[in-house]
Design an enzyme around this catalytic site. Structure first.
Site, PDB file in Angstrom:
ATOM      1  N   GLU A 167      47.515  44.529  60.599  1.00  6.97           N
ATOM      2  CA  GLU A 167      47.162  44.847  59.207  1.00  6.97           C
ATOM      3  C   GLU A 167      47.050  43.518  58.480  1.00  6.97           C
ATOM      4  OE1 GLU A 167      47.539  45.317  55.479  1.00  6.97           O
ATOM      5  OE2 GLU A 167      49.421  46.409  55.767  1.00  6.97           O
TER       6      GLU A 167
HETATM    7  C1  UN1 Z   1      49.906  45.522  51.565  1.00  2.53           C
HETATM    8  O1  UN1 Z   1      49.706  44.800  50.593  1.00  2.53           O
HETATM    9  O2  UN1 Z   1      50.158  45.014  52.708  1.00  2.53           O
HETATM   10  O3  UN1 Z   1      47.763  50.535  48.929  1.00  2.53           O
HETATM   11  C2  UN1 Z   1      49.961  47.000  51.533  1.00  2.53           C
HETATM   12  C3  UN1 Z   1      48.566  49.735  48.446  1.00  2.53           C
HETATM   13  C4  UN1 Z   1      50.015  49.785  48.918  1.00  2.53           C
HETATM   14  C5  UN1 Z   1      50.199  49.019  50.180  1.00  2.53           C
HETATM   15  C6  UN1 Z   1      49.687  47.631  50.209  1.00  2.53           C
HETATM   16  N1  UN1 Z   1      50.410  51.161  49.091  1.00  2.53           N
HETATM   17  O4  UN1 Z   1      48.250  48.909  47.628  1.00  2.53           O
END
Ligand code: UN1
EC number: 1.2.1.3
Length: 517
Positions: free
Chosen positions: A251
Site C-alpha cells: 500500500e
Molecule cells: C493511508 O494514508 O495510508 O481513506 C490510509 C483514508 C483513510 C486511510 C488512509 N481511511 O483516507
C-alpha cells in the site's frame, strides 16, 4: 516523564542495540517515548518465534479466533480516548481525526469478528459420480507487517486483524516515530488473550528491518509481507519478496486527482478539496494531489478554495483545527524539499509558504517550536512539472485546467499512481465515464479523495501498489491460500477428463421453417 518501550517477541522483551526518541511534533523538545531498536538478527528470531506459535494458533477454531477479535474491538473502544490522545501527542493528528482513526480499528474488528464464523470454502460438483470436491482457505503462516506512522493504529489494524483471524502469526514493525501509539495498540491486542508469539511487536530501523526480513525469507519463516509506505521502499520490498516467489501486499503513495466538472457544486467541491488536501496536514496516502478543474469554473473554484483555506485553522492538534504539525522532522525536511519544486510559471494563491514561525506567522499563530507549515495552493501546474508528477506528502495542492472529460481522465492518470481519485459533477454519465477511465483503485463522486470506509477494498495500482487489496472480504486473499480437495468414494480409480460420462447432442438439429398460410 517519557515512556520506555521495547520490542516484544514471544511475550518477552527483546534486546535492543540502539535507541530512538519519538517526539511530539507540536513541541519537538518533548520526548513521548524512548524506543529500544532491535537489529536484523532479532527481527529474524522474531519470525522464527512467530512460526512456532502459528502452528498452535491455526488449530484454534476460527469462531474462537473471531471472539478474540471481538475482545480487541471492545478493548479498543473502552480505551478510545486514551489511544487517540496518544496519537495526537505523538504524530500531531488533530484529536477529532485521531478518534476517527481509533474508530476505524473498531470497525475493522466488527467486520472480522463475524468472519470467524464464515471463512467460507465451497463444495463443488465433480465431473464424475461418487466423488466430491471442496475448497478450503488455509492461513499463509507468518505475516511480517511493516507500517507507516501517519495512520499509526488504523492502517496496522487492517493487516493485523484479518491476519490473526485467518490463523496467522504476525511480526509487526511499526514506524519508529509512532512507536508509542503502536505499543499502546499492541498492548490492547495482547490483553484480548492472544497467546505469546502470535503477535510480536518489533521496533527497528529501516535498514535492520530490511536485512532481518531478507534473512527470515531465506529461512522460510515469513510467508506474507504487508507494507504501507513509500513507492520507493515498496519497490524494494516487492523485489525482495519476488525473489522468494511471494507477492507482498503493498500500500504505497498516491498523487490523487480531483476533477471538477463545469456542472459541479463548487462550494461542495471547495470544501472537499480543503479536507482532501489539508486535513491530516495533507499526510494521507489518499490526500489530494492535483485539482483538475474545468477551465470555465477555474477562477470560481480557486477563489472558493482559497477563501475556505484562509478561514481554516492550523494549530494545536488537541484543539478544533483543520491541521496540526507535520508528523516528524524527517517529513518536515522532505516537505521543504517539495516546496523547492514550485517554479516561476506557478502562482501560489494561498499566501505565505514554508514553516510557520514568528517571522512567517499564519495570522496570529507563530507555531512556537512546532513543525507547523503554511498550507499551499499552487495554481498553473503542468503535466511535466515535478509538482504534477510526484507525490508531495504534506499540505500542498496543485491546480491545473482541462477542457474535455477525456483530457481530465488523461491528466488524472498521467503521474502513474492509482490509489484514490474524485470527481465533482451532477451528471451521472460523467461520473461513470470517469470511473471507467481512471486508473485508481478508489473513486469518490462528490466527495473527498480520502476517508475510505473499512469494509470496501482499499488499495492501488501502478506506483500506488501491486494491485493487492486490503479491507473487507478482499483482504482474505492476502492472508489465506486456497486449497482444493477432491475425495473419491467410488472405490475405483476414476480418471479426470477421461472417465467422464458423455451425453451426445444432435448439433445438426435446426428449427423447421414455418410459414403462415
Ligand atoms: C493511508 O494514508 O495510508 O481513506 C490510509 C483514508 C483513510 C486511510 C488512509 N481511511 O483516507
Amino acid at each position: 516523564m517519557s515512556r520506555q518501550i521495547m520490542s516484544v517477541v514471544g511475550g518477552k522483551e527483546a534486546a535492543s542495540t540502539a535507541t530512538y526518541d519519538s517526539t511530539n511534533p507540536a513541541r519537538p523538545a518533548e520526548v513521548v517515548a524512548r524506543v529500544g531498536l532491535a537489529d536484523a538478527a532479532t527481527f529474524a528470531a522474531a519470525c522464527r518465534t512467530a512460526a512456532e506459535a502459528q502452528r498452535e494458533w491455526a488449530k484454534v477454531p476460527a469462531p474462537v479466533r473471531g471472539r478474540v477479535i471481538a475482545s480487541i474491538g471492545r478493548l479498543v473502544e473502552a480505551n478510545a480516548e486514551a489511544l487517540a490522545r496518544l496519537v495526537t501527542e505523538e504524530i500531531g493528528k488533530p484529536y477529532a481525526e485521531a478518534l476517527g482513526e481509533v474508530r476505524e480499528i473498531v470497525d475493522t474488528c466488527d467486520f472480522f469478528l463475524g468472519e470467524g464464523r464464515r471463512l467460507y470454502g465451497q463444495t463443488v460438483p465433480s465431473e464424475m459420480p461418487d466423488k466430491n470436491l471442496f475448497t478450503f482457505r488455509n492461513p499463509v503462516g507468518v505475516a511480517a507487517v511493516i507500517t507507516a506512522g501517519n495512520f499509526p493504529v488504523a492502517v496496522p489494524s487492517w493487516y493485523l486483524v484479518p491476519a490473526l483471524l485467518c490463523g496467522n502469526a504476525v511480526v509487526w514493525k511499526p514506524a519508529e516515530y509512532a512507536a508509542a501509539s503502536a505499543y499502546a495498540m499492541f498492548q490492547l491486542f495482547t490483553a484480548a488473550g492472544l497467546p505469546d508469539g502470535v503477535l510480536n511487536g518489533l521496533f527497528a530501523g529501516g535498514a535492520e528491518t530490511f536485512a532481518g526480513l531478507e534473512r527470515a525469507l531465506g529461512e522460510g519463516t515469513v510467508h506474507k509481507v504487508g507494507f504501507t509506505g513509500s513507492s520507493e521502499v515498496g519497490r524494494r520490498i516487492g523485489e525482495l519478496t519476488g525473489r522468494h516467489l511471494q507477492s507482498a501486499c503493498l500500500e504505497l503513495g498516491g498523487k490523487n486527482p480531483m476533477v471538477i466538472m463545469p456542472d459541479a457544486d463548487l462550494d461542495l467541491a471547495a470544501e472537499g478539496a480543503l479536507f482532501s488536501g489539508f486535513g491530516t496536514a495533507g499526510q494521507r496516502c489518499t490526500s489530494l494531489g492535483t485539482a483538475i478543474v474545468h477551465e470555465s469554473v477555474h477562477d470560481a473554484f480557486v477563489e472558493r478554495l482559497v477563501r475556505a483555506l484562509a478561514a481554516a485553522t492550523v494549530g494545536d492538534p488537541t484543539g478544533d483545527v483543520l491541521a496540526g504539525p507535520l508528523l516528524d522532522r524527517k517529513f518536515a525536511d522532505r516537505y521543504e524539499e517539495y516546496l523547492t519544486w514550485i517554479q516561476p510559471h506557478h502562482t501560489v494563491v494561498s499566501g505565505p509558504v514554508g514553516r510557520i514561525t514568528k517571522d512567517n506567522p499564519r495570522g496570529g499563530f507563530d507555531g512556537g517550536e512546532g513543525l507547523y507549515y503554511h498550507p499551499v495552493v499552487v495554481d498553473g501546474v503542468r503535466p511535466g512539472d515535478r509538482l504534477f508528477m510526484e507525490e508531495t506528502f504534506g499540505p500542498i495542492v496543485g491546480v491545473t485546467t482541462f477542457s474535455t472529460l477525456d483530457e481530465a481522465v488523461e491528466l488524472a492518470n498521467l503521474p502513474g499512481y492509482g490509489l484514490s481519485s474524485s470527481i465533482y459533477t451532477s451528471d451521472a454519465r460523467s461520473a461513470f465515464r470517469f470511473r471507467e477511465g481512471v486508473s485508481a483503485g478508489m473513486v469518490s463522486v462528490n466527495n473527498s479523495t480520502s476517508g475510505a470506509e473499512a469494509h470496501l477494498p482499499f488499495g492501488g495500482n501502478g506506483r500506488s501498489g501491486n494491485g493487492s487489496r486490503q479491507s473487507g472480504m478482499w483482504v482474505l486473499d492476502q492472508f489465506t491460500r486456497w486449497q482444493a480437495m477432491n475425495w473419491d468414494h467410488s472405490g475405483r480409480l476414476q480418471k479426470a477428463q477421461m472417465d467422464v460420462a458423455e451425453i451426445v447432442p444432435d448439433l445438426d438439429f435446426r428449427l423447421a421453417e414455418t410459414r403462415l398460410p
